[in-house]
Design a protein around this motif. Structure first.
Motif, PDB file in Angstrom:
ATOM      1  N   ILE A   1       0.937  -0.850   0.445  1.00 37.84           N
ATOM      2  CA  ILE A   1       0.270  -0.010  -0.027  1.00 37.84           C
ATOM      3  C   ILE A   1       1.049   1.321  -0.090  1.00 37.84           C
ATOM      4  O   ILE A   1       2.287   0.907   0.454  1.00 37.84           O
ATOM      5  CB  ILE A   1      -0.882  -0.059   1.043  1.00 37.84           C
ATOM      6  CG1 ILE A   1      -0.298   0.404   2.565  1.00 37.84           C
ATOM      7  CG2 ILE A   1      -1.935  -0.754   1.269  1.00 37.84           C
ATOM      8  CD1 ILE A   1      -1.282   0.272   3.748  1.00 37.84           C
ATOM      9  N   THR A   2      -0.072   1.871  -0.690  1.00 34.48           N
ATOM     10  CA  THR A   2       0.798   4.030  -0.708  1.00 34.48           C
ATOM     11  C   THR A   2       0.436   5.127   0.915  1.00 34.48           C
ATOM     12  O   THR A   2      -0.522   4.747   0.725  1.00 34.48           O
ATOM     13  CB  THR A   2       0.986   4.337  -1.478  1.00 34.48           C
ATOM     14  OG1 THR A   2       1.355   3.174  -3.111  1.00 34.48           O
ATOM     15  CG2 THR A   2       1.616   5.676  -2.065  1.00 34.48           C
ATOM     16  N   VAL A   3       1.375   5.363   1.442  1.00 33.07           N
ATOM     17  CA  VAL A   3       0.439   5.703   2.612  1.00 33.07           C
ATOM     18  C   VAL A   3       1.112   7.268   2.526  1.00 33.07           C
ATOM     19  O   VAL A   3       2.541   7.259   2.330  1.00 33.07           O
ATOM     20  CB  VAL A   3       1.286   5.408   4.440  1.00 33.07           C
ATOM     21  CG1 VAL A   3       0.395   4.403   4.381  1.00 33.07           C
ATOM     22  CG2 VAL A   3       2.163   5.580   4.484  1.00 33.07           C
ATOM     23  N   PRO A   4       0.260   8.498   2.949  1.00 32.16           N
ATOM     24  CA  PRO A   4       0.792   9.946   3.283  1.00 32.16           C
ATOM     25  C   PRO A   4       1.822   9.741   4.761  1.00 32.16           C
ATOM     26  O   PRO A   4       1.222   9.677   4.980  1.00 32.16           O
ATOM     27  CB  PRO A   4       0.115  10.081   2.587  1.00 32.16           C
ATOM     28  CG  PRO A   4      -1.184   9.961   3.200  1.00 32.16           C
ATOM     29  CD  PRO A   4      -0.612   8.647   2.696  1.00 32.16           C
ATOM     30  N   VAL A   5       2.674  10.672   4.812  1.00 31.98           N
ATOM     31  CA  VAL A   5       3.297  11.216   5.997  1.00 31.98           C
ATOM     32  C   VAL A   5       2.142  11.721   6.564  1.00 31.98           C
ATOM     33  O   VAL A   5       2.477  13.229   6.142  1.00 31.98           O
ATOM     34  CB  VAL A   5       5.048  11.144   6.575  1.00 31.98           C
ATOM     35  CG1 VAL A   5       5.215  11.904   7.375  1.00 31.98           C
ATOM     36  CG2 VAL A   5       5.865  10.228   5.962  1.00 31.98           C
ATOM     37  N   VAL A   6       1.821  11.905   7.711  1.00 35.46           N
ATOM     38  CA  VAL A   6       1.079  13.077   7.655  1.00 35.46           C
ATOM     39  C   VAL A   6       1.721  13.236   9.255  1.00 35.46           C
ATOM     40  O   VAL A   6       2.505  13.080  10.138  1.00 35.46           O
ATOM     41  CB  VAL A   6       0.110  12.699   8.716  1.00 35.46           C
ATOM     42  CG1 VAL A   6      -0.946  12.245   7.450  1.00 35.46           C
ATOM     43  CG2 VAL A   6      -0.362  11.587   9.388  1.00 35.46           C
ATOM     44  N   TYR A   7       1.523  15.067   9.793  1.00 35.19           N
ATOM     45  CA  TYR A   7       1.884  15.795  11.294  1.00 35.19           C
ATOM     46  C   TYR A   7       2.312  14.652  12.158  1.00 35.19           C
ATOM     47  O   TYR A   7       0.614  13.834  12.770  1.00 35.19           O
ATOM     48  CB  TYR A   7       0.770  16.510  11.804  1.00 35.19           C
ATOM     49  CG  TYR A   7       1.846  17.651  10.430  1.00 35.19           C
ATOM     50  CD1 TYR A   7       3.107  18.450  10.253  1.00 35.19           C
ATOM     51  CD2 TYR A   7       0.876  18.377   9.350  1.00 35.19           C
ATOM     52  CE1 TYR A   7       3.210  19.885   9.471  1.00 35.19           C
ATOM     53  CE2 TYR A   7       1.525  19.455   8.522  1.00 35.19           C
ATOM     54  CZ  TYR A   7       2.551  19.790   8.310  1.00 35.19           C
ATOM     55  OH  TYR A   7       3.516  20.614   7.710  1.00 35.19           O
ATOM     56  N   ASP A   8       2.504  14.556  13.147  1.00 29.24           N
ATOM     57  CA  ASP A   8       2.629  13.888  14.227  1.00 29.24           C
ATOM     58  C   ASP A   8       1.416  14.458  15.283  1.00 29.24           C
ATOM     59  O   ASP A   8       0.558  13.912  16.197  1.00 29.24           O
ATOM     60  CB  ASP A   8       3.755  14.008  15.210  1.00 29.24           C
ATOM     61  CG  ASP A   8       4.930  13.217  15.407  1.00 29.24           C
ATOM     62  OD1 ASP A   8       4.865  13.056  14.132  1.00 29.24           O
ATOM     63  OD2 ASP A   8       5.755  14.250  15.715  1.00 29.24           O
ATOM     64  N   GLN A   9       1.703  15.267  15.027  1.00 32.88           N
ATOM     65  CA  GLN A   9       0.076  15.665  15.835  1.00 32.88           C
ATOM     66  C   GLN A   9      -2.127  15.798  15.633  1.00 32.88           C
ATOM     67  O   GLN A   9      -2.053  15.305  16.492  1.00 32.88           O
ATOM     68  CB  GLN A   9      -0.507  17.560  15.854  1.00 32.88           C
ATOM     69  CG  GLN A   9      -1.369  18.427  17.078  1.00 32.88           C
ATOM     70  CD  GLN A   9      -1.251  18.421  17.833  1.00 32.88           C
ATOM     71  OE1 GLN A   9       0.468  18.146  18.165  1.00 32.88           O
ATOM     72  NE2 GLN A   9      -1.860  17.904  18.985  1.00 32.88           N
ATOM     73  N   THR A  10      -1.421  14.662  14.466  1.00 35.10           N
ATOM     74  CA  THR A  10      -2.602  13.855  13.878  1.00 35.10           C
ATOM     75  C   THR A  10      -3.027  12.652  14.691  1.00 35.10           C
ATOM     76  O   THR A  10      -3.543  12.455  15.289  1.00 35.10           O
ATOM     77  CB  THR A  10      -2.545  13.731  11.844  1.00 35.10           C
ATOM     78  OG1 THR A  10      -2.122  14.888  11.260  1.00 35.10           O
ATOM     79  CG2 THR A  10      -3.877  13.031  11.995  1.00 35.10           C
TER      80      THR A  10
END
Length: 254
Positions: free
Chosen positions: A155-164
């Motif tokens: 699968i392909t995933v985006p890195v998101v902000y830690d705060q998420t």
């Protein structure tokens, strides 16, 4: 060797998962390892001819767990596999800490590098929000379905902000700087399994820590932030250099 690694990394970009099942193109992740037996059933990443990175949860057992390299379909003999016993298991301390989830595994004998068996480079930088990463593992991409898949899934995933992650799981997640938050709604955010491997720009950036995307596709998933462990990984490998037999060292068979 560097040229071969470069070709593998470039091949990753064009090795898209199969359209319907999210199954990886066979052998497009030559660093992906299946650890099984001795209480283990999980994934890992080959980082050189002797060492594998996996999660704390994986818990392989010395000389009982087998590392299967060069494998795509675990139900058939593809002729590319190498099955090697695990020799040493080194868990990052403090064990069972909420701050770390990482295990290094040393093979009982060196892997042979082929087109289907190649190491993945350690991270040269840390992932940033917005980076696109590729996650592989033997699990299901369908929510609420468990069990190991026949072929390796991608699968392909985006890195998101830690705060998420901190905002999504405030009631029970103690956020650690050694975590990476990845995945969001309307992305391929579900892959079950233990210690799934996350690669960004051809470098090892994570192994699965806590999987949430299969329970709610809007929820991100947590991976170990491997860019912060490079020194620890290298120190462990240096301290566990195996002593190979020589002409003057008798080999005892048992």
């Amino acid at each position: 060797m560097k040229l071969l690694l470069l070709l593998v990394a470039l091949g990753l970009a064009g090795a898209a998962p199969l359209e319907d099942s999210k199954e990886c193109q066979p052998h497009s992740r030559p660093w992906h390892v299946r650890l099984h037996g001795g209480g283990a059933s999980c994934s890992g990443a080959l980082i050189n001819d002797l060492w594998i990175v996996t999660s704390f949860e994986c818990s392989p057992t010395s000389y009982s767990t087998v590392a299967s390299l060069g494998e795509h379909d675990g139900t058939v003999d593809e002729g590319t596999e190498q099955h090697i016993l695990v020799a040493d298991v080194i868990q990052h301390g403090p064990y069972r800490s909420p701050l770390h989830s990482l295990t290094l595994v040393r093979l009982a004998e060196p892997a042979r590098f082929t087109a289907s068996v190649q190491p993945i480079p350690l991270a040269s930088r840390c992932p940033e929000p917005g980076d696109t990463c590729h996650v592989s593992g033997w699990g299901s991409t369908t929510p609420y379905q468990h069990g190991r898949s026949r072929g390796l899934k991608c699968i392909t995933v985006p890195v998101v902000y830690d705060q998420t992650c901190m905002n999504t799981f405030p009631e029970y997640l103690y956020w650690s700087p050694y975590m990476v938050c990845a995945g969001r709604l309307n992305t391929d955010n579900c892959l079950t399994g233990s210690a799934n491997v996350m690669v960004c720009d051809g470098e090892l950036q994570g192994v699965l820590w806590m999987n949430h995307g299969c329970w709610n596709p809007a929820h991100p998933t947590v991976y170990s932030k491997l860019c912060l462990y490079n020194n620890w990984i290298k120190n462990v490998m240096n301290n566990y250099v195996p002593t190979l037999p020589t002409e003057t060292t008798p080999v005892t068979m048992t």
